[in-house]
Design a protein around this motif. Structure first.
Motif, PDB file in Angstrom:
ATOM      1  N   LEU A 292     -15.120 -12.816  -2.196  1.00  0.00           N
ATOM      2  CA  LEU A 292     -15.232 -11.382  -2.475  1.00  0.00           C
ATOM      3  C   LEU A 292     -15.367 -10.680  -1.131  1.00  0.00           C
ATOM      4  O   LEU A 292     -16.135 -11.115  -0.274  1.00  0.00           O
ATOM      5  CB  LEU A 292     -16.478 -11.075  -3.310  1.00  0.00           C
ATOM      6  N   VAL A 293     -14.596  -9.595  -0.972  1.00  0.00           N
ATOM      7  CA  VAL A 293     -14.621  -8.854   0.292  1.00  0.00           C
ATOM      8  C   VAL A 293     -14.982  -7.403  -0.004  1.00  0.00           C
ATOM      9  O   VAL A 293     -14.430  -6.808  -0.930  1.00  0.00           O
ATOM     10  CB  VAL A 293     -13.230  -8.888   0.968  1.00  0.00           C
ATOM     11  N   LEU A 294     -15.905  -6.844   0.752  1.00  0.00           N
ATOM     12  CA  LEU A 294     -16.176  -5.412   0.655  1.00  0.00           C
ATOM     13  C   LEU A 294     -15.685  -4.739   1.934  1.00  0.00           C
ATOM     14  O   LEU A 294     -15.705  -5.346   3.004  1.00  0.00           O
ATOM     15  CB  LEU A 294     -17.668  -5.125   0.511  1.00  0.00           C
ATOM     16  N   GLY A 295     -15.281  -3.490   1.808  1.00  0.00           N
ATOM     17  CA  GLY A 295     -14.859  -2.733   2.987  1.00  0.00           C
ATOM     18  C   GLY A 295     -14.957  -1.244   2.722  1.00  0.00           C
ATOM     19  O   GLY A 295     -15.090  -0.816   1.576  1.00  0.00           O
ATOM     20  N   GLY A 296     -14.909  -0.437   3.794  1.00  0.00           N
ATOM     21  CA  GLY A 296     -15.022   1.017   3.658  1.00  0.00           C
ATOM     22  C   GLY A 296     -16.471   1.452   3.818  1.00  0.00           C
ATOM     23  O   GLY A 296     -17.395   0.637   3.707  1.00  0.00           O
ATOM     24  N   GLY A 297     -16.653   2.739   4.064  1.00  0.00           N
ATOM     25  CA  GLY A 297     -17.990   3.271   4.355  1.00  0.00           C
ATOM     26  C   GLY A 297     -19.027   2.947   3.290  1.00  0.00           C
ATOM     27  O   GLY A 297     -20.187   2.673   3.600  1.00  0.00           O
ATOM     28  N   VAL A 298     -18.631   2.949   2.011  1.00  0.00           N
ATOM     29  CA  VAL A 298     -19.603   2.715   0.930  1.00  0.00           C
ATOM     30  C   VAL A 298     -20.057   1.248   0.911  1.00  0.00           C
ATOM     31  O   VAL A 298     -21.082   0.919   0.323  1.00  0.00           O
ATOM     32  CB  VAL A 298     -19.022   3.161  -0.431  1.00  0.00           C
ATOM     33  N   ALA A 299     -19.310   0.380   1.597  1.00  0.00           N
ATOM     34  CA  ALA A 299     -19.744  -1.027   1.697  1.00  0.00           C
ATOM     35  C   ALA A 299     -21.035  -1.149   2.493  1.00  0.00           C
ATOM     36  O   ALA A 299     -21.655  -2.204   2.517  1.00  0.00           O
ATOM     37  CB  ALA A 299     -18.651  -1.875   2.329  1.00  0.00           C
ATOM     38  N   ALA A 300     -21.438  -0.041   3.143  1.00  0.00           N
ATOM     39  CA  ALA A 300     -22.722  -0.046   3.852  1.00  0.00           C
ATOM     40  C   ALA A 300     -23.875   0.154   2.868  1.00  0.00           C
ATOM     41  O   ALA A 300     -25.038   0.021   3.239  1.00  0.00           O
ATOM     42  CB  ALA A 300     -22.741   1.079   4.882  1.00  0.00           C
ATOM     43  N   ASN A 301     -23.561   0.464   1.624  1.00  0.00           N
ATOM     44  CA  ASN A 301     -24.611   0.806   0.649  1.00  0.00           C
ATOM     45  C   ASN A 301     -25.481  -0.399   0.285  1.00  0.00           C
ATOM     46  O   ASN A 301     -24.971  -1.458  -0.087  1.00  0.00           O
ATOM     47  CB  ASN A 301     -23.936   1.371  -0.611  1.00  0.00           C
ATOM     48  N   SER A 302     -26.783  -0.196   0.353  1.00  0.00           N
ATOM     49  CA  SER A 302     -27.703  -1.325   0.141  1.00  0.00           C
ATOM     50  C   SER A 302     -27.612  -1.849  -1.297  1.00  0.00           C
ATOM     51  O   SER A 302     -27.651  -3.064  -1.516  1.00  0.00           O
ATOM     52  CB  SER A 302     -29.140  -0.911   0.462  1.00  0.00           C
ATOM     53  N   GLY A 303     -27.473  -0.935  -2.266  1.00  0.00           N
ATOM     54  CA  GLY A 303     -27.382  -1.366  -3.664  1.00  0.00           C
ATOM     55  C   GLY A 303     -26.111  -2.157  -3.920  1.00  0.00           C
ATOM     56  O   GLY A 303     -26.120  -3.191  -4.609  1.00  0.00           O
ATOM     57  N   LEU A 304     -25.000  -1.691  -3.352  1.00  0.00           N
ATOM     58  CA  LEU A 304     -23.719  -2.382  -3.559  1.00  0.00           C
ATOM     59  C   LEU A 304     -23.725  -3.750  -2.876  1.00  0.00           C
ATOM     60  O   LEU A 304     -23.237  -4.741  -3.438  1.00  0.00           O
ATOM     61  CB  LEU A 304     -22.567  -1.514  -3.027  1.00  0.00           C
ATOM     62  N   ARG A 305     -24.299  -3.806  -1.680  1.00  0.00           N
ATOM     63  CA  ARG A 305     -24.339  -5.086  -0.961  1.00  0.00           C
ATOM     64  C   ARG A 305     -25.164  -6.105  -1.742  1.00  0.00           C
ATOM     65  O   ARG A 305     -24.769  -7.277  -1.878  1.00  0.00           O
ATOM     66  CB  ARG A 305     -24.910  -4.888   0.448  1.00  0.00           C
TER      67      ARG A 305
END
Ligand code: KG4
Ligand code: ZN
Length: 360
Positions: A292-305
């Motif tokens: 699974l790969v996250l990217g983009g500014g919202v990938a900095a979100n603590s809840g999403l991470r």
């Protein structure tokens, strides 16, 4: 291969030098956040002008910091799609000019594909197939990635991007711009079950997203539904005893206590993350992703991470999260991905077009 890369698709002017697709020698980013903050969002005309002013200096700084001379470069890469057309044009013209002057090939790179590659910078290569969730101020999209340059779009937003929803909700709550970091911080102090907000999943097994209904639900919660009163919070009364009674008809964020604002942020973040997690799970299961790969500014979100980490563990996948500097817009990800195009012999002509949207 040493690649000089240029990125100017939105409100960051950036240049980088990347070796062999992964080792970042330099990555200079001139942010325009302060210029746009008073408007609560990026103003395209202001962005284009700021790119013109910054681009030569940013490129010179990136080359200088890399310790390489133009003669050491193998290619010049640039984001040519998607993005704000005026902003893209500045970077594309600068990159074409340098490619021509230096006599090096030009490589046009898709900005979202590059976000899906950012986790490989200064790190190990990504193991494929991967399911990539790219969430930023301008985009929310899910991809099936078979390699860095073989990507299939599985779903995208039909209205607001996730980061855009964060920025607009922050503006409703009178929090600073950009809204993502401010809401993320407030959400950590709040109760995510305090306010019931919708999770828009769209039809059937859709992998598309929609965040405008959620944004409107927050607006109605704060301002009252049109022709009606402000929706009462579902928070237990006990925690609200200190809240003064709102006079009938008086609505607005000014009447919320700091705790109520934190609770609303936590509830909003919970709704966004629930939807992103569910669709990423669907995408990973559908494509048999190993990563699974996250990217983009919202990938900095603590809840999403945190949600992505749990999801990866439950699916038996590896999770690849870029460090903060490579989540937000940067040229290093463009230079990294360009290496794979160059290795595959895919280069652009000097008439490379800047495109606001991607032709499917
Ligand atoms: O990738 P990016 O720098 O630029 C675009 O391509 O749009 O993303 C910027 C977006 C903004 O909407 C910002 O509010 C959001 O990323 N963002 C966050 C966080 N940090 C930045 N959203 C949620 N939580 C964060 N911690
Ligand atoms: Zn971006």
């Amino acid at each position: 291969m040493n690649i000089l890369a240029v990125e100017s698709s939105c409100d960051e002017t950036s240049a980088a030098v990347v070796v062999g697709g992964r080792r970042v020698l330099s990555n200079v980013v001139a942010s325009q956040i302060d210029l746009h903050a008073r408007y609560g969002g990026v103003v395209p005309e202001i962005a284009s002008r700021a790119h013109i002013e910054a681009i030569n200096t940013v490129i010179a700084q990136a080359l200088d910091a890399s310790g390489l001379a133009p003669g050491d470069l193998s290619a010049v890469a640039v984001t040519n799609e998607p993005g704000l057309i005026g902003s893209l044009l500045i970077g594309v013209m600068a990159a074409k000019t340098l490619a021509w002057i230096y006599g090096r090939p030009l490589v046009g790179v898709n900005h979202i594909y590059a976000h899906a590659y950012a986790a490989a910078l200064d790190a190990e290569g990504i193991e494929y197939p991967a399911a990539a969730l790219i969430c930023s101020g301008g985009h929310t999209a899910l991809y099936h990635c078979r390699s860095p340059i073989d990507m299939t779009l599985l779903g995208s937003t039909i209205d607001d991007a996730a980061g855009e929803a964060y920025d607009k909700v922050a503006s409703i709550l009178k929090l600073p711009y950009p809204g993502g970091p401010a809401i993320d911080k407030a959400a950590r102090r709040g109760d995510p079950s305090a306010v019931k907000l919708p999770r828009t999943l769209l039809h059937g097994q859709s992998l598309d997203f929609s965040f405008s209904g959620l944004k409107t639900a927050v607006l109605y919660h704060v301002m009252g539904t049109p022709g009606g009163r402000r929706e009462p919070s579902t928070r237990p009364r006990r925690r609200r005893t200190a809240t003064p009674q709102r006079p009938a008809g008086k609505t607005g964020i000014e009447n919320f206590t700091p705790q109520e604002i934190d609770d609303l942020c936590a509830s909003f973040q919970g709704a966004v993350v629930d939807v992103l997690r569910l669709k990423l799970r669907r995408a990973a299961e559908l494509t048999g992703a190993r990563t699974l790969v996250l990217g983009g500014g919202v990938a900095a979100n603590s809840g999403l991470r945190a949600a992505a980490a749990e999801l990866a563990a439950s699916l038996g996948c590896t999770l690849r999260l870029p460090p903060m500097a490579y989540c937000v817009d940067n040229a290093a990800m463009i230079g990294g991905l360009a290496y794979h195009y160059l290795s595959a012999g895919v280069i652009s002509d000097l008439d490379l077009e800047a495109r606001a949207t991607v032709r499917r």
